[in-house]
Design an enzyme around this catalytic site. Sequence first.
Site, PDB file in Angstrom:
ATOM      1  N   ALA A  77     -10.563  36.831  39.023  1.00 18.50           N
ATOM      2  CA  ALA A  77      -9.725  37.854  38.389  1.00 18.50           C
ATOM      3  C   ALA A  77      -8.862  37.253  37.287  1.00 18.50           C
ATOM      4  O   ALA A  77      -8.776  37.790  36.177  1.00 18.50           O
ATOM      5  CB  ALA A  77      -8.853  38.543  39.442  1.00 18.50           C
ATOM      6  N   GLU A  78      -8.220  36.126  37.574  1.00 17.00           N
ATOM      7  CA  GLU A  78      -7.344  35.512  36.580  1.00 17.00           C
ATOM      8  C   GLU A  78      -8.140  35.017  35.380  1.00 17.00           C
ATOM      9  O   GLU A  78      -7.700  35.121  34.236  1.00 17.00           O
ATOM     10  CB  GLU A  78      -6.534  34.370  37.177  1.00 17.00           C
ATOM     11  CG  GLU A  78      -5.597  33.746  36.171  1.00 17.00           C
ATOM     12  CD  GLU A  78      -4.221  33.429  36.720  1.00 17.00           C
ATOM     13  OE1 GLU A  78      -3.374  33.043  35.902  1.00 17.00           O
ATOM     14  OE2 GLU A  78      -3.998  33.562  37.929  1.00 17.00           O
ATOM     15  N   THR A  79      -9.324  34.502  35.622  1.00 14.88           N
ATOM     16  CA  THR A  79     -10.173  34.041  34.533  1.00 14.88           C
ATOM     17  C   THR A  79     -10.522  35.194  33.594  1.00 14.88           C
ATOM     18  O   THR A  79     -10.354  35.090  32.369  1.00 14.88           O
ATOM     19  CB  THR A  79     -11.460  33.405  35.098  1.00 14.88           C
ATOM     20  OG1 THR A  79     -11.095  32.283  35.909  1.00 14.88           O
ATOM     21  CG2 THR A  79     -12.414  32.981  33.997  1.00 14.88           C
TER      22      THR A  79
END
Length: 140
Positions: free
Chosen positions: A63-65
């Site tokens: 998700a953060e990527t």
Amino acid sequence: MRIWQKPVSVEILTHISKHTAVEQLGIEFTEVGDDYLKGRVPVDHRTHQPYGLLHGGVSVVLAETLGSCGAGFSVPEGYNAVGLDINANHLKGVKTGWVTGIARPVHRGRTTHVWQIDMHNDAGELTCVSRITMAILAPR
């Protein structure tokens, strides 16, 4: 409407991820749309937790990527995006295959972005939903 303000492609995203956690976990970028990014992570020995399921932290890395790249490539040249907050709701365990995430902006403001990342298993079932808030930093 296309939101990208910097050149972006699967190849560019893959290149900037060399020798990072993204590469180590086997995360792959799969698609760049006009207003979204897609990527996937394998569910295997690299990404399992001790009970044989996809580690929740790996879902957050995916998700953060995707959210960070989305924000970073949709701001003007010279601007940067850095994470302020991320949350994730794990909805369904995954033991094998791939988890695919799609990141779309909820809000793209001058100083903050909010991106929603929905993750699905190979059967198309929703496994995790995440939201990331990004600070947008002007050139210094």
